[in-house]
Design a protein around this motif. Structure first.
Motif, short mmCIF file in Angstrom:
data_model
loop_
_atom_site.label_atom_id
_atom_site.label_comp_id
_atom_site.label_asym_id
_atom_site.label_seq_id
_atom_site.Cartn_x
_atom_site.Cartn_y
_atom_site.Cartn_z
N THR A 111 0.84 -1.19 0.00
CA THR A 111 0.00 0.00 0.00
C THR A 111 0.88 1.24 0.00
O THR A 111 0.61 2.21 -0.72
N ARG A 114 2.13 1.72 -3.44
CA ARG A 114 1.10 2.27 -4.33
C ARG A 114 0.91 3.77 -4.11
O ARG A 114 0.83 4.55 -5.06
N HIS A 117 3.89 5.52 -5.50
CA HIS A 117 3.82 5.46 -6.97
C HIS A 117 2.82 6.48 -7.49
O HIS A 117 3.10 7.22 -8.44
N ASP A 118 1.63 6.53 -6.86
CA ASP A 118 0.60 7.49 -7.28
C ASP A 118 1.07 8.93 -7.12
O ASP A 118 0.65 9.81 -7.88
#
Length: 125
Positions: A111, A114, A117-118
């Motif tokens: 998580t 992610r 990354h976002d």
């Protein structure tokens, strides 16, 4: 006998045949035998057929989540702040620090990856 799964691996025409035979005979076994589909396929599609008739047999529904579970925005902000303040920290270290600070928080290393990354802060996979 068909060994394919019920998830649509057979054609729409096969599903239509299954329900045409079933409608005319009210015999599930016969309908499955004549269409070459399994009983599990019949039961998988039966509710949709009852709700939408033959057009519903053509609809393939995605099993992918429509709204993937997200963490609270405050946790996402914290992850980004921790990475900004500690650019050498990876996803596991950030996860440990969050759990130390907020034991009730449920955040996995993936998580964290992610979120980073976002935010454009994670290179690689």
């Amino acid at each position: 006998m068909n060994t394919n799964s019920h998830n649509g691996s057979k054609s729409v025409a096969d599903r239509e045949k299954l329900f045409r035979v079933w409608q005319s005979t009210q015999n599930i076994s016969k309908a499955c035998r004549e269409s070459g589909l399994s009983r599990s396929t019949f039961y998988y599609w039966h509710r949709r057929f009852q709700e939408g008739g033959f057009p519903a047999l053509a609809e393939e529904r995605s099993r992918a989540p429509k709204n993937p579970r997200r963490i609270e925005p405050e946790l996402e902000t914290l992850i980004v702040e921790l990475r900004n303040n500690n650019p050498n920290w990876g996803k596991s270290r950030i996860t440990r620090v969050i759990k130390e600070r907020q034991p009730h928080a449920s955040v996995s290393p993936n998580t964290v990856r992610r979120v980073l990354h976002d935010a454009g802060m994670w290179q690689g996979r």
